[in-house]
Enzyme design. Sequence first.
Site, PDB file in Angstrom:
ATOM      1  N   THR A 132      35.367  35.929  44.319  1.00 31.29           N
ATOM      2  CA  THR A 132      34.079  36.619  44.176  1.00 31.29           C
ATOM      3  C   THR A 132      32.972  35.820  44.844  1.00 31.29           C
ATOM      4  O   THR A 132      32.112  36.376  45.540  1.00 31.29           O
ATOM      5  CB  THR A 132      33.756  36.828  42.685  1.00 31.29           C
ATOM      6  OG1 THR A 132      34.822  37.571  42.089  1.00 31.29           O
ATOM      7  CG2 THR A 132      32.455  37.590  42.502  1.00 31.29           C
ATOM      8  N   CYS A 192      37.106  28.343  32.597  1.00 34.01           N
ATOM      9  CA  CYS A 192      36.652  27.989  31.258  1.00 34.01           C
ATOM     10  C   CYS A 192      37.731  28.239  30.201  1.00 34.01           C
ATOM     11  O   CYS A 192      37.795  27.552  29.190  1.00 34.01           O
ATOM     12  CB  CYS A 192      35.393  28.765  30.901  1.00 34.01           C
ATOM     13  SG  CYS A 192      33.982  28.288  31.913  1.00 34.01           S
TER      14      CYS A 192
END
Length: 257
Positions: A132, A192
Site C-alpha cells: 500500500t 503490529c
Amino acid sequence: MLNDQAFVRYNRQIRLPEIGETGQAALLNARVLLVGAGGLGSPAALYLAAAGVGNLVIADGDAVDSSNLQRQIIYRDVDQAKNKAQAAAAHLLELNPEIKVRVVASHLSDQRLSLEVSMADIVLDCSDNFATRYAVNAACLAHQKVLVSGAAIRWQGQLMSFDFRPSPAKSAQGPCYQCLFPAGQFDEPQNCSTSGIAGPVVGVIGTMQALETIKIITGAGQPAFGKLKQFDGLTMEWQSFMVPANPACPECSKENP
Ligand SMILES: [Zn+2]
C-alpha cells in the site's frame, strides 16, 4: 470570511498568528485523504476533524476487531465488526458536524486509489504494509500531491513528508518514499499483530501527521519535507535524518528523467 460559529469553534488556533482567519479558511476548504483508519489514522483523523479540515476521505476495508481497541482510539467497544472507515466517519461527524466526511469502505488500490489521490490536496499514508505504501507513493507522485507518511512498530515510530507539487522555487527534486525504502530490499516486515505496538507510539506519530497536514495547509512553519523523523518511545528520543532523492529510484526518477 468565517461565520461567527466557526470563529468561536476554531478560536484557539485562529489566535495563532501562523494560522489566523486565512489559515482557518484554508483548513475549511482543504481536501485530505487518509489511507488507513487504524492506529495512525485514528488520531490523525480526529485532530484534522477537530481542526475543521473541511473535506476528509477515510479509506479502510477492514472491520474493527477487539485487538484494535488498545490503540485505535477513534473506535468504541460497540464498533467491533463494523467497517473501520464507516465507524470512524460516524465518530468524526459526532466530533465536528460542520465538516464533510466521505467513506471508502474498501482497500484502496489501482484506479480507485488514483482517483481518490487526484481529488485530494494532501494524502496521509496511515497504512500498515509496503504494498500500500508504494502504491500511495506512486499515486501521489503521478498526481503531484503532498504525502505525509507515518509508520510505527513496537516502541518506534517514523514520520516523513514528501512534496511532489510542481514548484519553480524548488531547487532540487526531493526524495519519494521508495528512495527511502527501495522495493525488494524490505520483506513484508513485522507488523503490529506479530511484533506488538505500544498504543501511544502510534498516537504520537498519527498526531504528528495531523500537525504536519495542518502546517502544510495553512503554510505555518516548515514541514519536514525530505527529513525522516524517528521516534523511540523507550528513550523518548527523536532523531532526524536528511533523505536525498535517489537518482536511480525506479519510481521518482522516471517522473524526472
Ligand atoms: Zn524515489
